[in-house]
Design an enzyme around this catalytic site. Structure first.
Site, short mmCIF file in Angstrom:
data_model
loop_
_atom_site.label_atom_id
_atom_site.label_comp_id
_atom_site.label_asym_id
_atom_site.label_seq_id
_atom_site.Cartn_x
_atom_site.Cartn_y
_atom_site.Cartn_z
N HIS A 135 0.85 -1.19 0.00
CA HIS A 135 0.00 0.00 0.00
C HIS A 135 0.88 1.23 0.00
O HIS A 135 1.95 1.25 0.63
CB HIS A 135 -0.89 0.02 1.24
CG HIS A 135 -1.42 1.38 1.59
ND1 HIS A 135 -0.84 2.17 2.56
CD2 HIS A 135 -2.45 2.10 1.08
CE1 HIS A 135 -1.49 3.31 2.65
NE2 HIS A 135 -2.47 3.31 1.77
N VAL A 190 0.17 9.16 -1.17
CA VAL A 190 0.76 10.49 -1.01
C VAL A 190 -0.33 11.51 -1.27
O VAL A 190 -1.14 11.35 -2.19
CB VAL A 190 1.98 10.72 -1.93
CG1 VAL A 190 3.20 9.98 -1.40
CG2 VAL A 190 1.70 10.28 -3.37
N GLY A 250 -17.00 11.05 -1.28
CA GLY A 250 -16.20 10.54 -2.38
C GLY A 250 -16.87 9.36 -3.07
O GLY A 250 -17.91 8.85 -2.63
N ARG A 251 -16.25 8.91 -4.14
CA ARG A 251 -16.80 7.80 -4.92
C ARG A 251 -16.55 6.49 -4.18
O ARG A 251 -15.40 6.07 -4.00
CB ARG A 251 -16.15 7.77 -6.31
CG ARG A 251 -16.70 6.71 -7.23
CD ARG A 251 -16.13 6.89 -8.64
NE ARG A 251 -16.69 5.94 -9.57
CZ ARG A 251 -16.12 4.77 -9.88
NH1 ARG A 251 -14.97 4.42 -9.30
NH2 ARG A 251 -16.68 3.96 -10.75
#
Length: 301
Positions: free
Chosen positions: A109, A112, A262-263
């Protein structure tokens, strides 16, 4: 440094990083390709979600870019900085999760990100965050040491204590309190970074983004052809359950994405295609599966 200038610089790097990561993972896999969904967020912004599935090397992987904005920071972002609650914000980031087919290849994973919070009549407040971590199922000492060596070397130009501080932060952040174990062998984690000035903080974010691929790709190439059987697959799927538990219970990025509207498909792309939960499973003492427990606690590499 104007907000517009900062966002242009960060966005340019993140879009390029997403492209480079996808190209590298497609080359490693040799079969699967990333499918892209470009999406818009009703409350402002959007992104590019890229997912590959059912490859030769990667069972599932996602490399997402997002740039969203809104009138008020979600609770997941303002909880640590309550003085910023109510400010308008922009958030940009690349998030990566790769779930390999072969149980001898670790899950990885990386993330940033950059935030900027603005309010009329006051200076903008900005900060960077991110890091990367490794989740092996059958750990190899060589892989773990190489992973942390790359992390230490990329931190060195930014200060003598940066690796130690961000390595410790990673160990503490990716910790499943209800299991009393770390999610994996750690790596780097940082947040609220702005004390070095914008250009130096941006350079560090770039070093982390580039360092993730430099650290992970050699491990993938080294282990992807290791023979395995159903026993190893079963253990991999059991351990993936811990990954799911962390992402749904503790991960601030997941909470931020959901709280900010968010999606959903993009936010939950980090979850593996197949994970198992077994009641009170205990690996046989002395087995390769039992050996993993030795690595699920902070240690110096």
């Amino acid at each position: 440094m104007t907000p517009e200038h900062a966002i242009r610089q960060v966005s340019s790097y993140l879009i390029d990083l997403q492209d480079r990561l996808c190209q590298a993972f497609e080359a490693s896999d040799g079969q699967a390709r990333f499918h892209q969904d470009a999406w818009d967020r009703p409350d402002g912004g959007g992104g590019r979600t890229r997912v590959m599935e059912n490859g030769q090397v990667f069972e599932k992987g996602g490399v997402n870019f997002s740039h969203v904005h809104g009138q008020a920071l979600p609770p997941a972002a303002s909880a640590r900085r309550p003085e910023l609650a109510g400010r308008g914000f922009q958030a940009l980031g690349v998030s990566v999760v790769m779930h390999p087919v072969n149980p001898f290849v670790p899950t990885s994973h990386a993330n940033v990100r950059f935030f900027i919070a603005e309010k009329d009549g006051e200076p903008p407040v900005w900060w960077f965050g991110g890091g990367f971590d490794l989740t092996p199922f059958y750990p190899f000492e060589e892989d773990c040491r190489d992973w942390h060596t790359t992390a230490k070397e990329l931190c060195a130009p930014f200060g003598d204590n940066v690796y130690a501080e961000h390595k410790r932060w990673c160990d503490e952040y990716f910790y499943l309190r209800h299991r009393q174990e770390t999610r994996g062998i750690g790596g780097l984690f940082f947040d609220d970074l702005n004390e070095w000035g914008f250009e130096r903080c941006l350079a560090y974010m770039k070093a982390v983004g580039d360092g993730y691929l430099a650290a992970y790709q050699p491990i993938v190439e080294r282990r992807k052809n290791t023979p395995f059987g159903q026993r190893e697959v079963d253990f991999q799927r059991y351990r993936r359950g811990r990954y799911v538990e962390f992402n749904l219970v503790f991960d601030r990025g997941t909470l931020f994405g959901l709280q900010s509207g968010g999606r959903t498909e993009s936010i939950l792309m980090s979850l593996p295609s197949v994970a198992h939960w077994r009641y009170d499973y205990q690996p046989e003492p002395g087995s390769p599966e039992a050996r993993l427990a030795e690595y699920l606690k902070p240690r110096d590499w």
